[in-house]
Design an enzyme around this catalytic site. Structure first.
Site, PDB file in Angstrom:
ATOM      1  N   ARG A  70       0.754  -1.095  -0.088  1.00 37.80           N
ATOM      2  CA  ARG A  70      -0.097  -0.103  -0.089  1.00 37.80           C
ATOM      3  C   ARG A  70       0.773   1.421   0.014  1.00 37.80           C
ATOM      4  NH1 ARG A  70      -2.119   1.018   4.877  1.00 37.80           N
ATOM      5  NH2 ARG A  70      -3.341   3.047   4.364  1.00 37.80           N
ATOM      6  N   LYS A 141       3.769  -7.142  12.157  1.00 31.27           N
ATOM      7  CA  LYS A 141       3.140  -7.568  10.926  1.00 31.27           C
ATOM      8  C   LYS A 141       3.480  -8.981  10.615  1.00 31.27           C
ATOM      9  CE  LYS A 141       2.358  -5.510   6.383  1.00 31.27           C
ATOM     10  NZ  LYS A 141       2.288  -4.148   5.562  1.00 31.27           N
ATOM     11  N   ARG A 277      -1.074   4.620  13.197  1.00 31.41           N
ATOM     12  CA  ARG A 277      -0.230   3.812  14.004  1.00 31.41           C
ATOM     13  C   ARG A 277      -0.631   3.857  15.486  1.00 31.41           C
ATOM     14  NH1 ARG A 277       5.325   3.913  13.447  1.00 31.41           N
ATOM     15  NH2 ARG A 277       5.309   4.104  11.333  1.00 31.41           N
TER      16      ARG A 277
END
Ligand code: BTN
Length: 289
Positions: A70, A141, A277
């Site tokens: 992205r 992640k 975030r």
């Protein structure tokens, strides 16, 4: 760092085709040893040929040379380390918002039964397109989703790209990534499932993903809202948006928009160009985003 040589990967292409083709006529599975990017390839095919290239396809790459993430980021992976694939299919939802969330929900839920433990969701969703693994190292992640669409007259075509880290990387082998802190390697499925490999991971996620995308095409995001809430990594946490706005995340709305309570009131974040975030990890654990 030296790695064991990679054995040929036995992709479950036929099993996936058998599971999916009864509910998605024309569906094919294609596995390529190497390609620039599975998303780029499916978008290129559709833009070149339109409806004749709009048959549903699962394109799997053992290796991508120019994987994309992205916001213009690169998605770096090595053969056998990451599962990289794109699902391309025509889709006509009344509202496209929330598709990447529905994809993330499907993938997290498909992997969950394989994960030992008390059934608590170890894979969480970080709005709008990341899957995070929660383990002793904190939250890191595990996977990313890149949804792209194109039109040909009335026909809308969606390319749903998924990259899942499967094999744990040693820290010195981790490629520089814009969204990972240097001190922590990204998470990998093998961190919680030692025997996992890319073929098995694909077998677990592919057919349920097609069903989830079909359900999204019919009903939109609303039926996924509660399932997202059960895995929402940001809920109740202080967050900062890429435009500097700060607030507390309050889940997602019926359309998949992130709700953030700011000093100026409740804000609905819909743009996939906004990154979010958390400002502190839960319980003081390690953090990456
Ligand atoms: C992100 O984390 O920003 C999204 C990453 C998406 C990566 C996958 S890998 C398969 C498909 N092909 C690409 O070039 N990107 C997606």
């Amino acid at each position: 760092m030296s790695r064991p040589p990679l054995a040929p990967i036995r992709w479950p292409a036929e099993a996936i085709w058998e599971a999916v083709s009864p509910v998605l006529p024309g569906f094919t599975v294609e596995v390529l040893p190497t390609i620039e990017s599975t998303n780029t390839e499916l978008m290129r095919r559709f833009r070149a040929a339109g409806p004749t290239a709009a048959e549903p396809v699962l394109l799997v790459a053992e290796q991508q040379t120019a994987g994309r993430g992205r916001m213009g980021r690169a998605w770096q992976s090595r053969a056998g380390d990451s599962l990289t694939f794109s699902l391309g299919m025509a889709l006509q939802p009344a509202d496209w918002s929330g598709l990447s969330l529905a994809v993330g929900i499907s993938i997290a839920e498909s992997l969950q039964p394989a994960i030992p433990g008390d059934g608590q969701p170890r894979i969480r969703l970080k709005w709008p397109n990341d899957l995070w693994l929660i383990d002793a190292q904190g939250e890191r992640k595990l996977a990313g989703i890149l949804v792209e669409t194109a039109s040909w007259g009335e026909l809308r075509y969606a390319v749903i790209g998924v990259g899942i880290n499967v094999r744990a990387l040693a820290l010195d082998a981790v490629p520089a990534a814009a969204d990972q802190p240097a001190a922590l390697p990204p998470a990998a499925l093998q961190d919680i499932l030692p025997g996992m490999d890319v073929a098995r991971a694909l077998q677990l996620v592919a057919a349920p993903l097609v069903q989830a995308v079909q359900a999204f095409g019919l009903f939109g995001f609303a039926p996924f809202q509660a399932r997202f809430a059960a895995r929402d990594a940001l809920a109740g946490r202080a967050v900062q948006l890429s435009d500097g706005t700060q607030g507390v995340a309050h889940g997602v709305g019926e359309n998949g928009a992130l709700l953030v309570h700011t000093a100026a009131g409740m804000k609905e974040i819909t743009s996939s160009e906004v990154s979010v975030r958390p400002m502190a990890p839960p319980n003081g654990g390690a953090l990456s985003c």
